[in-house]
Design a protein around this motif. Structure first.
Motif, PDB file in Angstrom:
ATOM      1  N   LYS A 134      31.828  44.786  37.343  1.00 28.56           N
ATOM      2  CA  LYS A 134      32.861  43.706  37.858  1.00 28.56           C
ATOM      3  C   LYS A 134      33.378  43.154  39.206  1.00 28.56           C
ATOM      4  O   LYS A 134      33.631  43.861  40.215  1.00 28.56           O
ATOM      5  CB  LYS A 134      34.763  43.970  37.189  1.00 28.56           C
ATOM      6  CG  LYS A 134      34.719  44.422  35.682  1.00 28.56           C
ATOM      7  CD  LYS A 134      35.973  45.526  34.731  1.00 28.56           C
ATOM      8  CE  LYS A 134      36.918  44.130  34.700  1.00 28.56           C
ATOM      9  NZ  LYS A 134      38.358  44.246  34.009  1.00 28.56           N
ATOM     10  N   TYR A 190      36.755  42.208  41.117  1.00 21.78           N
ATOM     11  CA  TYR A 190      37.972  42.756  41.284  1.00 21.78           C
ATOM     12  C   TYR A 190      38.468  41.856  42.093  1.00 21.78           C
ATOM     13  O   TYR A 190      39.793  43.254  42.334  1.00 21.78           O
ATOM     14  CB  TYR A 190      38.194  44.241  40.988  1.00 21.78           C
ATOM     15  CG  TYR A 190      37.997  45.402  40.936  1.00 21.78           C
ATOM     16  CD1 TYR A 190      38.491  45.763  41.789  1.00 21.78           C
ATOM     17  CD2 TYR A 190      36.522  45.579  40.124  1.00 21.78           C
ATOM     18  CE1 TYR A 190      37.018  46.510  42.704  1.00 21.78           C
ATOM     19  CE2 TYR A 190      35.445  46.770  40.795  1.00 21.78           C
ATOM     20  CZ  TYR A 190      35.965  47.180  41.709  1.00 21.78           C
ATOM     21  OH  TYR A 190      35.738  47.866  42.528  1.00 21.78           O
ATOM     22  N   ARG A 194      39.557  40.111  45.928  1.00 21.86           N
ATOM     23  CA  ARG A 194      40.373  38.749  45.744  1.00 21.86           C
ATOM     24  C   ARG A 194      39.941  37.836  47.329  1.00 21.86           C
ATOM     25  O   ARG A 194      39.329  39.010  48.477  1.00 21.86           O
ATOM     26  CB  ARG A 194      41.546  38.829  45.538  1.00 21.86           C
ATOM     27  CG  ARG A 194      42.337  39.633  44.127  1.00 21.86           C
ATOM     28  CD  ARG A 194      42.634  38.707  43.436  1.00 21.86           C
ATOM     29  NE  ARG A 194      42.986  39.189  42.059  1.00 21.86           N
ATOM     30  CZ  ARG A 194      42.112  38.220  40.484  1.00 21.86           C
ATOM     31  NH1 ARG A 194      41.658  37.425  40.994  1.00 21.86           N
ATOM     32  NH2 ARG A 194      42.550  39.265  39.384  1.00 21.86           N
ATOM     33  N   ARG A 229      33.358  34.976  34.474  1.00 21.45           N
ATOM     34  CA  ARG A 229      34.482  35.189  33.491  1.00 21.45           C
ATOM     35  C   ARG A 229      35.708  35.388  33.882  1.00 21.45           C
ATOM     36  O   ARG A 229      36.236  36.053  35.148  1.00 21.45           O
ATOM     37  CB  ARG A 229      34.066  36.078  32.558  1.00 21.45           C
ATOM     38  CG  ARG A 229      32.915  35.906  32.024  1.00 21.45           C
ATOM     39  CD  ARG A 229      32.448  36.235  30.864  1.00 21.45           C
ATOM     40  NE  ARG A 229      32.815  37.973  30.020  1.00 21.45           N
ATOM     41  CZ  ARG A 229      32.521  38.219  29.109  1.00 21.45           C
ATOM     42  NH1 ARG A 229      32.009  37.698  28.061  1.00 21.45           N
ATOM     43  NH2 ARG A 229      33.134  39.481  29.531  1.00 21.45           N
ATOM     44  N   ASP A 230      37.637  35.101  33.536  1.00 18.63           N
ATOM     45  CA  ASP A 230      38.606  35.098  33.522  1.00 18.63           C
ATOM     46  C   ASP A 230      38.135  37.033  33.550  1.00 18.63           C
ATOM     47  O   ASP A 230      39.487  37.625  34.460  1.00 18.63           O
ATOM     48  CB  ASP A 230      39.035  34.833  32.342  1.00 18.63           C
ATOM     49  CG  ASP A 230      39.186  32.949  32.567  1.00 18.63           C
ATOM     50  OD1 ASP A 230      39.066  32.576  33.317  1.00 18.63           O
ATOM     51  OD2 ASP A 230      39.696  32.890  31.283  1.00 18.63           O
ATOM     52  N   ASP A 231      37.932  37.520  32.180  1.00 18.83           N
ATOM     53  CA  ASP A 231      38.085  39.160  32.826  1.00 18.83           C
ATOM     54  C   ASP A 231      37.617  39.834  33.912  1.00 18.83           C
ATOM     55  O   ASP A 231      37.266  40.977  34.164  1.00 18.83           O
ATOM     56  CB  ASP A 231      37.407  39.769  30.832  1.00 18.83           C
ATOM     57  CG  ASP A 231      36.484  39.229  31.226  1.00 18.83           C
ATOM     58  OD1 ASP A 231      35.315  38.812  32.061  1.00 18.83           O
ATOM     59  OD2 ASP A 231      35.635  39.365  29.845  1.00 18.83           O
TER      60      ASP A 231
END
Length: 224
Positions: free
Chosen positions: A7, A9, A11, A42-44
Motif C-alpha cells: 500500500k 498510504y 501523502r 487505486r483509491d484504496d
C-alpha cells in the motif's frame, strides 16, 4: 493489470517519492521482458500496473510473485497477501482489497494477545502478510511460510522494522544516525515497510531509539 499487494498510504512529497521508487522497482523487475507498463494508484492505496507487449503474461506472473497480488477472487485453501490493517484481542484484520479477518487462534505465532504477538514479531502496520483463505466452516489463517519467516526473525541477530519509509530513506537515516557499521542490510518487506537486519553484536532496541527520532514511522524491534 496487476494490483500489487503493497500500500501507498503516505501523502505529499513522500507519496511522490514512493511512487517514483515503485516505478523504478517495477521497471527493474521487467527489464528483461518485451513489455511496456503504466503505473497507477487505486483509491484504496494499492498500486496497479497495466502491462502491454509480447511478454505481458510473464510480466504479470513475475510481479505477482515478487509483490503478491490483490484479487477479488480468492479460492479456499490458496495463499494470498494482505496488508496488516488493525488488531484487537480477537485477531488481526488484513487488507486484501477487502477486510480479511484472521482470528487470534489462527495466527500460529505462540502465546499472547494479537497485540503482544505483533510487537514480539515486529509486525508494523501495513506490512504485507501471507494468509490462507478459509473454506466453508474454516477460518482464515496465516500461511505456514509466513509463520516460518517470522519465527526465523526471532532466531536471528535482531531487527528493527519500520513503516512509512522507503528502503533508500531508511538506509540513509541509519547512516546519518552513525550506525552504518552496525547493520547487515535493510530488507524490503513492502514498498514502505522495511526491516533493518542487525549485526550479531548490535542491540536492536538501542538502534531503534537512535534511529526513531529521525523518522515519522512506527518502529518495532525484534529481539532474539
Amino acid at each position: 493489470m496487476v494490483v500489487l499487494a503493497t500500500k501507498v498510504y503516505v501523502r505529499g512529497e513522500t507519496r511522490r517519492r514512493a511512487m517514483d521508487s515503485l516505478e523504478s522497482l517495477v521497471a527493474n523487475d521487467l527489464a528483461d521482458l518485451e513489455v511496456e507498463f503504466t503505473l497507477g494508484l487505486r483509491d484504496d492505496g494499492f498500486p496497479s500496473v497495466t502491462i502491454t507487449g509480447e511478454d505481458a503474461p510473464v510480466a504479470r506472473n513475475l510481479l505477482e510473485e515478487e509483490w503478491g497480488a490483490i484479487t477479488p477472487h480468492r479460492e479456499a485453501g490458496e495463499v494470498h497477501v494482505g496488508t496488516l490493517e488493525s488488531w484487537d484481542d480477537d485477531g488481526v484484520t488484513l487488507d486484501a482489497g477487502e477486510d480479511v479477518r484472521v482470528p487470534a487462534d489462527e495466527l500460529g505465532l505462540g502465546q499472547g494477545t494479537p497485540s503482544q504477538v505483533r510487537r514480539r514479531f515486529g509486525l508494523v502496520q501495513h506490512m504485507p502478510l501471507r494468509f490462507v483463505e478459509g473454506g466453508e466452516g474454516e477460518e482464515n489463517r496465516l500461511a505456514d511460510a509466513e509463520r516460518d519467516r517470522l519465527y526465523d526473525w526471532t532466531r536471528g541477530t535482531g531487527r528493527v522494522n519500520a513503516n512509512s519509509v522507503t528502503r533508500a530513506q531508511l538506509r540513509a537515516t541509519v547512516n546519518r544516525a552513525g550506525h552504518a557499521d552496525d547493520i547487515v542490510t535493510v530488507e524490503r518487506l513492502g514498498l514502505l515497510e522495511q526491516s533493518v537486519v542487525c549485526k550479531e553484536d548490535t542491540d536492536a532496541p538501542g538502534l531503534l531509539s537512535d534511529v526513531g527520532p529521525h523518522l515519522e514511522s512506527e518502529l518495532l524491534a525484534v529481539v532474539p
